[in-house]
Structures are given as structure tokens and as C-alpha cells.
Design a protein around this motif. Sequence first.
Motif, short mmCIF file in Angstrom:
data_model
loop_
_atom_site.label_atom_id
_atom_site.label_comp_id
_atom_site.label_asym_id
_atom_site.label_seq_id
_atom_site.Cartn_x
_atom_site.Cartn_y
_atom_site.Cartn_z
N GLN A 39 34.68 8.69 -14.79
CA GLN A 39 35.71 8.12 -13.93
C GLN A 39 36.40 6.93 -14.60
N ASP A 43 40.38 6.37 -15.02
CA ASP A 43 41.07 5.16 -14.55
C ASP A 43 41.79 4.46 -15.70
N ASN A 46 44.91 6.33 -16.61
CA ASN A 46 45.99 6.10 -15.65
C ASN A 46 46.57 4.69 -15.80
N ARG B 51 38.46 0.62 -6.69
CA ARG B 51 38.41 2.05 -6.39
C ARG B 51 37.48 2.23 -5.20
N MET B 59 32.48 7.23 -7.02
CA MET B 59 33.87 6.85 -6.86
C MET B 59 34.69 8.10 -6.53
N VAL B 60 35.72 7.92 -5.76
CA VAL B 60 36.57 9.04 -5.40
C VAL B 60 37.41 9.42 -6.60
N ILE B 61 37.25 10.65 -7.07
CA ILE B 61 37.79 11.05 -8.35
C ILE B 61 39.30 11.29 -8.30
N SER B 63 43.36 11.61 -7.33
CA SER B 63 44.42 10.61 -7.18
C SER B 63 45.04 10.74 -5.80
N ASN B 87 47.82 6.46 -7.40
CA ASN B 87 47.11 6.53 -8.65
C ASN B 87 45.63 6.74 -8.35
N SER B 88 44.80 6.67 -9.37
CA SER B 88 43.38 6.86 -9.14
C SER B 88 42.68 5.54 -8.87
N PHE B 89 43.44 4.46 -8.83
CA PHE B 89 42.84 3.16 -8.54
C PHE B 89 43.89 2.30 -7.85
#
Lengths: 99, 175
Positions: A39, A43, A46, B51, B59-61, B63, B87-89
Motif C-alpha cells: 500500500q 500511495d 499516487n 489513509r 488500509m483501504v486499498i 482509490s 486519490n488513495s490518500f
Amino acid sequence: MTEEQALAQATQNIENAKPMLKQLGNNEVVEYSEEDYAQAIIDNKNYILDEYNNGYIKARQQAYLPIAEQLDMQYWDSVNGTTTWADHVAQVKSDNPKP
Amino acid sequence: MGLVKIHETVVTSGVSSVDIGGSNWDSSYETYLGVIQNLSGATDNTYTALRILDNTNSMVISSLYNQTHLAMTEITNSSFGGYITANSFIYLTNNRLGLGTHEVAYALFYLYRFNDSSSYSYFTQYQVNIENGGKTQGLTGGGVLKQNAQHRGFRIYQSSGNIDDGTFTLYGITS
């Protein structure tokens, strides 16, 4: 920058950062699991892409003078025939170029 | 309304991330308050991000976040701005933290519907920091995790390097 390039850079970044530790709510500190590392790569990828695509926008927002001050510049430019405001905007744009 | 402290984590040496909730989540409450105090990073010029953690403490993978920063004010460069991320975060700070004296972040997060498996999870955020250019910034905003699922808090980390200091507290809110 392509997604593949960002992923390669992120993978290297996380590899270089190992071992990565997480502190839990009870103050226990443990190393990242494989899932955590996977993960973290996503992140970081991104983040790299966001910085590449949008970093200049944030930088320009930080660099522009307050709106009230820019309005004052425009007023005095109209009175004096100067280009203070346009120069300011052009400087911010050239200092923070779009990739 | 009252606050019940669920746990408090104090960082005194570098870690990559800190969990608020996670394996120490208490599902007894409808609404939660997460408090971040005196957060500082070990690496210059880095963002603080978070996150959401899911109900297995992972963590929630995917997006699935939408986040909006509603306003930003700076002492030395007053302006209003705002942005939305998907986004993913989620960004905690709108600008980077540095290593100078007082370049730290404080934040409050209210968490809503984190225990409801049939709805989205929502949060509101209130944050202040001094960024690496010396400006003072305050942000308000909020976000939605667009997924019908239970969640169990969130993980805080820097865009690069460790978190060096900080106190991270989770409260349950009682009616």
C-alpha cells in the motif's frame, strides 16, 4: 511522467525506506506487513503523480499575492500605465512552470 | 456531549506511520474525535497524509476518497483556495512541513458512520500548521470514503521519511 515511471520510482523509494515501522494505538511499534509495504508503494506512486500533475498549481497558489493587493496593483497600473500586476502574474507562472 | 478517551499514542522516535484506531478501535460510539498534536516530520519539505483503515485494520486499498479543503488562510499571504482530491490518500496539510522551529501540525478529525457497514464513512477536518516557508496555514475541510463499509480509524504518515514527534489521541463522543 507515466504511471509506470511513477510506480518504478515509488517502488525504489519504499525499498530504500525499509524497514518501515508503524506505531499502533497502544504505543506498540511494529514493522510494516507485506500488505502495508504494497500500500505504501501505491500511495507513494499516487503522491509522485499528484506532485507532477498538480504541484505547480499548489506552488502558484502559494506564490500569488493576496487578491486585495492584486486589485490595488491593477488600479495603480490603470492610473500610471504600468504593468506591475501582469509582471507579478507572469513571474509566478514562470517561477512555477507547468510540466 | 462528552468525550471518552479510547487511546493515546505518543511518538518519541521516528516511525513511518501512526495508527489512530486500527487494532485499538472501540466500536461503541457513533461519532469519534481524533486529535493530532505537535506532529513533526523527520524529512524536510514533506506533506502529512492519512489513509482510512478498514475493519480488518488494513488500509483501504482502492482509490475511493473524495476530499475537499474548503478554505485556507495564511498570515503572510492571505488567500482563499480549495481543492478536491480523489486519490488513495488524503492530505492533512495543504503545504509541506519543514524542519524549522515550530514547523509542526495540529489537527482535529471528526469521524462519522465508521461503524455502519451500509453507508459511506464521512469525516470533517480542522488543521493548523506552520509550513516550510514559514507561513501559518489553517485548513477546514472534509471528505467521504465512497464505499459502503465499516472503518476503524486512520493512519498518519509523511510523504517521505518518518514522523518524529507527535501525540495522537482517539476519543469516542457520547450524547
